[in-house]
Design a protein around this motif. Structure first.
Motif, short mmCIF file in Angstrom:
data_model
loop_
_atom_site.label_atom_id
_atom_site.label_comp_id
_atom_site.label_asym_id
_atom_site.label_seq_id
_atom_site.Cartn_x
_atom_site.Cartn_y
_atom_site.Cartn_z
N TRP A 54 0.88 -1.06 -0.09
CA TRP A 54 -0.11 0.08 -0.07
C TRP A 54 0.76 1.34 -0.08
N LYS A 57 0.10 5.61 -0.22
CA LYS A 57 -1.16 5.87 0.37
C LYS A 57 -0.91 6.10 1.76
N LEU A 78 -14.45 3.32 11.00
CA LEU A 78 -13.54 2.94 9.95
C LEU A 78 -14.00 2.81 8.51
N GLN A 82 -13.05 5.29 5.41
CA GLN A 82 -12.63 4.60 4.20
C GLN A 82 -13.36 4.95 2.92
N LYS A 83 -14.50 5.07 3.16
CA LYS A 83 -15.56 5.59 2.12
C LYS A 83 -15.30 7.17 1.93
N ALA A 86 -11.24 7.66 0.76
CA ALA A 86 -10.44 7.02 -0.13
C ALA A 86 -9.72 7.64 -1.22
N GLN A 91 -5.85 4.41 2.92
CA GLN A 91 -6.37 3.10 2.79
C GLN A 91 -6.28 2.34 4.06
N ILE A 92 -7.41 1.70 4.52
CA ILE A 92 -7.34 1.23 5.95
C ILE A 92 -7.19 -0.33 5.59
N ASN A 113 -15.13 -2.52 4.23
CA ASN A 113 -15.02 -2.07 2.78
C ASN A 113 -13.50 -1.92 2.78
N TYR A 114 -12.62 -2.52 3.21
CA TYR A 114 -11.08 -2.47 3.21
C TYR A 114 -10.61 -3.86 3.47
#
Lengths: 177, 156
Positions: A54, A57, A78, A82-83, A86, A91-92, A113-114
């Motif tokens: 990653w 980021k 979190l 992330q949403k 992003a 980046q989580i 979502n990560y």
């Protein structure tokens, strides 16, 4: 006598100002330090992953587990962040100190979502210790700069306000759409 | 005199800032800063002993103030001698709590003793595998711990 009082008062005020300025200037930060080399985590499919994946980021690594109530309480925030961040480069990543099947069963209900990784308690405690988590508790988070430096670490849950402040302070300013 | 006061004040400001930078003042561990004095799991949940008294094994813990163990996450397995088995453990009633994710559950604080028995005709266990998991009230939980412990026979 008045002069001595003046000197004492001036020293107290100056000392408080010096300390206050330092704390203001450094609030929410720890000195950046390089990420220990060679740390290897496993995906839920067993494939190896390293933090260098990653690079480029701002990476928030959040160690968690399905048996950890404070972790489960923190995750919805979190997911939201992330949403929200992003597009600005956040980046989580969520390594779980848990069995892959237990983790899989929670991904849907938590709406994660990560990327989520997993590992045995022994291997994860070792990795967390190398990252500065001496007690080995959860949740444990580290913030990694785009060039691989540890910017901050936190043992225990973040409040939403702390998370936003931390992320905003390390991301480039938002540009008008 | 005013010049001396000014010099001293500047010196105090510099010293104060340096002391802060060098960690003389209490340091934050990340932005929340309330959890940097936490104990390691073995200090928080001290597995003290497994002792045999007649037909009972007593396994005891000392749980540090500010920490707790989950009742439902305590488990035992007989490792030796070969064929040794255990009946279901007899754990004391815990403190009931309503956990956000666990629902209604029980925890232990302070001193804890579990009584273990083995089936009639089976060998008395001499070595145990003990598993347990707990948290700190500061909002941090520890991974499940598994320890192997030899039984001290107090019968003779």
């Amino acid at each position: 006598m008045r002069s001595i009082i003046l000197i004492v008062v001036a020293c107290i005020i100056a000392a408080a100002a010096g300390y206050g300025f330092y704390r203001y200037a450094h609030e929410g930060t720890v000195a950046a330090e390089p990420l220990p080399a060679g740390l290897q985590l496993s995906g839920l499919d067993g494939k190896p992953h390293g933090f260098e994946e990653w690079r480029g980021k701002l990476v928030l690594v959040n160690f968690w587990a399905t048996w950890c109530t404070p972790c489960l309480h923190e995750i919805p925030e979190l997911v939201k962040l992330q949403k929200q961040y992003a597009a600005r480069g956040l980046q989580i990543v969520g390594p779980a100190v848990d069995d892959p099947d237990a983790v899989r069963s929670m991904l849907g209900p938590l709406g994660i979502n990560y990327p989520v990784l997993s590992g045995t308690p022994d291997s994860m405690i070792d990795i967390m210790e190398k990252l500065g988590n001496g007690p080995g508790g959860l949740p444990f988070s580290i913030l990694i700069s785009p060039d691989g430096l540890i910017l901050d670490r936190q043992l225990g849950e973040f409040t939403p306000a702390q998370l936003i402040k931390l992320i905003e302070s390390h991301l480039p300013p938002a540009t008008a759409q | 005199m005013k010049t001396a006061a000014l010099c001293l004040a500047m010196g105090a400001a510099l010293l104060s800032g340096t002391a802060a930078a060098d960690g003389f003042w209490p340091k934050k561990d990340g932005v929340a800063g309330s959890t940097h004095d936490l104990l390691k799991a073995d200090q928080a949940f001290q597995l003290v002993a497994a002792e045999r008294e007649g037909n009972t094994l007593k396994v005891s813990w000392e749980i540090a103030p500010g920490y707790y163990l989950y009742r439902k996450r305590i488990a035992f397995q007989a490792l030796a001698p070969e064929g040794a088995r255990l009946d279901a453990p007899e754990l004391p009633r815990g403190e009931p709590i309503e956990d956000e994710h666990e629902g209604k559950t029980e925890i232990y604080r302070g001193s804890l003793k579990a009584d273990l028995r083995w089936p009639r005709g089976a060998a008395a266990p001499q070595r145990l595998r003990v598993s347990y998991q707990g948290c700190a009230e500061a909002g941090v939980c520890y991974p499940p711990q598994t320890r192997t412990i030899d039984v001290i026979d107090l019968t003779h």
